[in-house]
Design a protein around this motif. Structure first.
Motif, mmCIF file in Angstrom:
data_model
loop_
_atom_site.group_PDB
_atom_site.id
_atom_site.type_symbol
_atom_site.label_atom_id
_atom_site.label_comp_id
_atom_site.label_asym_id
_atom_site.label_seq_id
_atom_site.Cartn_x
_atom_site.Cartn_y
_atom_site.Cartn_z
ATOM 1 N N MET A 140 -3.546 6.192 -7.944
ATOM 2 C CA MET A 140 -2.434 6.698 -7.128
ATOM 3 C C MET A 140 -1.899 5.614 -6.201
ATOM 4 N N LEU A 141 -2.775 4.831 -5.596
ATOM 5 C CA LEU A 141 -2.310 3.740 -4.741
ATOM 6 C C LEU A 141 -1.515 2.717 -5.540
ATOM 7 N N SER A 142 -1.937 2.470 -6.761
ATOM 8 C CA SER A 142 -1.214 1.532 -7.619
ATOM 9 C C SER A 142 0.156 2.080 -8.003
ATOM 10 N N VAL A 143 0.190 3.354 -8.407
ATOM 11 C CA VAL A 143 1.445 3.965 -8.860
ATOM 12 C C VAL A 143 2.425 4.133 -7.704
ATOM 13 N N LEU A 144 1.928 4.456 -6.522
ATOM 14 C CA LEU A 144 2.822 4.673 -5.381
ATOM 15 C C LEU A 144 3.577 3.407 -4.974
ATOM 16 N N GLY A 145 3.110 2.258 -5.413
ATOM 17 C CA GLY A 145 3.812 1.018 -5.126
ATOM 18 C C GLY A 145 4.786 0.602 -6.212
ATOM 19 N N ASP A 146 4.867 1.364 -7.288
ATOM 20 C CA ASP A 146 5.750 1.008 -8.406
ATOM 21 C C ASP A 146 7.213 1.294 -8.084
ATOM 22 N N ASP A 147 8.092 0.633 -8.856
ATOM 23 C CA ASP A 147 9.532 0.744 -8.613
ATOM 24 C C ASP A 147 10.060 2.162 -8.787
#
Length: 159
Positions: A47-54
């Protein structure tokens, strides 16, 4: 450890057997604690990784409600790794029931396979291993179907 502390020392739960709802607490805890901790860690990292996606930033820029951004955009992308690992862990937990059933004196396939091995009843052992193998295949199929539903891009397409 669980039996010694919660069943013997504190007397909160039965040591063995299947006499009611309280008898489920220690075996389920023994099976699920490790898997729950690992899955919680994977969900957090994903989730932390995805929340930083464009695409999540774009959804936020459109002023979509936070709940919608999380549930509709971020969560499906984060769940792919979680589902894959969860499927593998579920099959490992099913295999772990062999140990748990013997520790907590529960009748089931796990205790039956141990008794069959000790009695050298190989056809029964082969049958139980076949049942476990079919279970692993079904879990992997269910994970693949769920992944395809969550993220259609994950399916293999021919050009």
């Amino acid at each position: 450890g669980l039996v010694a502390f919660f069943a013997v020392r504190l007397g909160w739960f039965p040591v063995a057997g299947n006499g009611g709802a309280s008898a489920f607490v220690l075996p389920v805890t023994a099976l699920a604690t490790g898997a729950t901790a690992v899955l919680a860690r994977i969900v957090r990292v994903e989730m932390l990784s995805v929340l930083g996606d464009d695409f999540v930033r774009t959804a936020r820029a459109k002023r979509l409600p936070a709940r919608l951004v999380y549930v509709r955009h971020a969560l499906p992308s984060a769940l792919t790794a979680t589902l894959t690992l969860g499927g593998l862990m579920l099959t490992a937990m099913v295999a772990g029931t062999v140990l748990v059933e013997n520790v907590f004196a529960w009748p089931g396939l796990g205790s039956t396979i141990v008794q069959s091995i000790l009695a050298k009843d190989y056809p029964t052992v082969q049958g139980i291993v076949l049942v476990y193998g079919i279970g692993v295949l079904l879990v992997n199929l269910a994970v693949d179907v769920l992944l395809a539903l969550l993220d259609p891009r994950s399916t293999i397409r021919e050009s």
